[in-house]
Structures are given as C-alpha cells and as structure tokens.
Design an enzyme around this catalytic site. Structure first.
Site, PDB file in Angstrom:
ATOM      1  N   HIS A 189       2.259 -10.579  -2.209  1.00  0.00           N
ATOM      2  CA  HIS A 189       1.331  -9.307  -2.578  1.00  0.00           C
ATOM      3  C   HIS A 189       1.938  -8.031  -2.054  1.00  0.00           C
ATOM      4  CE1 HIS A 189      -1.194 -12.737  -4.070  1.00  0.00           C
ATOM      5  NE2 HIS A 189      -1.252 -13.224  -2.452  1.00  0.00           N
ATOM      6  N   CYS A 190       3.059  -7.954  -2.098  1.00  0.00           N
ATOM      7  CA  CYS A 190       3.810  -6.717  -1.503  1.00  0.00           C
ATOM      8  C   CYS A 190       3.509  -6.497  -0.015  1.00  0.00           C
ATOM      9  CB  CYS A 190       3.681  -5.355  -2.447  1.00  0.00           C
ATOM     10  SG  CYS A 190       4.158  -5.883  -4.102  1.00  0.00           S
ATOM     11  N   ALA A 191       3.128  -7.331   0.598  1.00  0.00           N
ATOM     12  CA  ALA A 191       2.583  -7.259   1.944  1.00  0.00           C
ATOM     13  C   ALA A 191       3.015  -8.265   3.111  1.00  0.00           C
ATOM     14  CB  ALA A 191       1.086  -7.144   2.127  1.00  0.00           C
TER      15      ALA A 191
END
Length: 232
Positions: A189-191
């Site tokens: 999740h781009c994290a």
C-alpha cells in the site's frame, strides 16, 4: 494503509515553529471527513478527484494566497498571461489562473464538481458516521477468525481494516476472496517502511465507503472465513 487519522494541525504548528512549510496529501481524508484548511493551518492541501467519486486525471490543490502570489508559474500557456512585450517583463494573471496554463480539463472538472456536490448533499458528517458504523461492524465480524490480526487500531480511525492472517499470504487471500465477489486490496500500500515496522511484507485491506452496506460487510466476513479455512 492503516486508517490512522494523523494530527495534521499539530504537525503544521510544529513545522511552522521550525520555519518549514507543510503540504498535506489529503486524498484519503477528503471523501471521509470534513476538511477546513484554515483550521488545520497547512500551507498546501491536495486531493485527487477519483477519491471523491469523481473522474481520474483531475484534483484539487489549495495553497495559501501569499505563497501562491510569491511563486512563479510552473508552466506557460494560454490564460495565465496578463501582459507580454519585448520592452517590459512579462506579467502573469492573478491566482489561481497563473497556474492554469492552456485549455483546462473542462469535462473532468465539471464531473468533479458534480461529485463534490453529491458528497455535500449527503454531508461529510453523515458519511463519516456511516463509515464508522461499517468499520465497527466489520471489526466485530472478523474478531472471531482464528489467526487474524488487525494492524492499525488508533482511536477515531478511518473506515479501513488492514489485517494479516497467520499462515496465509495476503495475495492468496485477495485472489481467493475475489472469486467470491469481494474486492479488497493487498500488498504494501505504498507504505513499505510502515509494514517493515510491523514485521510484515504485505497486508490485506478492506476499505469502506458511503455506498457500502452492512449486508456487504457480512458477505465480506463470510467470504474471509471461507478463504482462511481453505488456506490454513
């Protein structure tokens, strides 16, 4: 990634105490809770159109007027020029036109305006309360699934349920529950630094919005129970 609502006003205050500017990516907040940029004290705030039920390729950028006035245009084109000559410096149109060179995304902006009107017709307070109810229903529903662990349990969180299941990979869960007609997100999740902090490389994420219903939550929970039973 977790649904955590960050203390943006406090972050803005700290930034300004150190003579820094602060820009907030509000794409995950704008469709779920009321936003008052003046109360937050931020210098810039942006969100994308498709997150508020509008079209892709368009969005909104707020900036403090004094900062925008001091900034040079980032692109040249029609409608952003006030005067041009060989004898005197070029002057630019007043904000916001100074930053809107050329033909705008007319159709997209009209559609975005309609989407925002729809959100306002319902009311963000009502949307937020409805999504909180859905989150509580889902959280209660998955609590009995053996080996499931929720990541992100901060108070007053947004309607996002991120979780991992012992002995089952997130992508396998996502692929199988998709076959049951349930759409969730899987991955980092781009994290990635955040997930590294929790010692995992991927999570499943169920996100709830104004158009979801308690009955759909029940279908999600039933499907997840079936999938986990297949994988463990």
């Amino acid at each position: 990634a977790l649904g955590t609502v960050n203390p943006v006003a406090e972050m803005a205050r700290l930034a300004h105490e150190h003579d820094a500017l602060i820009m907030v990516d509000g794409a995950q907040a704008a469709p779920h809770q009321p936003i008052v940029v003046q109360a937050l004290g931020v210098d810039f705030y942006a969100f994308s159109g498709h997150k508020v039920y509008g079209p892709t390729g368009v969005g909104v950028l707020y900036g403090r007027a004094d900062l925008l006035e001091a900034m040079a245009p980032w692109q040249g084109g029609g409608e952003m020029i006030k005067t041009v000559s060989f004898e005197t410096p070029t002057t630019f149109a007043d904000i916001p036109h100074k930053f809107e060179a050329g033909t705008p995304a007319i159709a997209e902006v009209i559609a975005l305006g309609r989407a925002l009107a729809w959100v306002n017709e319902i009311g963000l307070e009502l949307i937020q309360a409805w999504e909180t109810r859905l989150l509580e229903h889902a959280t209660e529903g998955v609590a009995s699934i053996d080996g499931l662990r929720i990541l992100g349990t901060s108070p007053d969180k947004a309607a996002v349920l991120s979780f991992v299941v012992d002995g089952a990979h997130a992508q396998d869960i996502g692929l199988l529950i998709d076959q049951l007609g349930v759409a969730i997100r899987t991955g980092h999740h781009c994290a990635q630094p955040l997930l590294s902090h929790f010692g995992v490389d991927a999570t499943c994420r169920a996100s709830f919005a104004a158009y979801n219903t308690p009955e759909e939550i029940d279908i999600f929970v039933e499907g997840l129970e079936r999938v986990v039973g297949m994988l463990r």
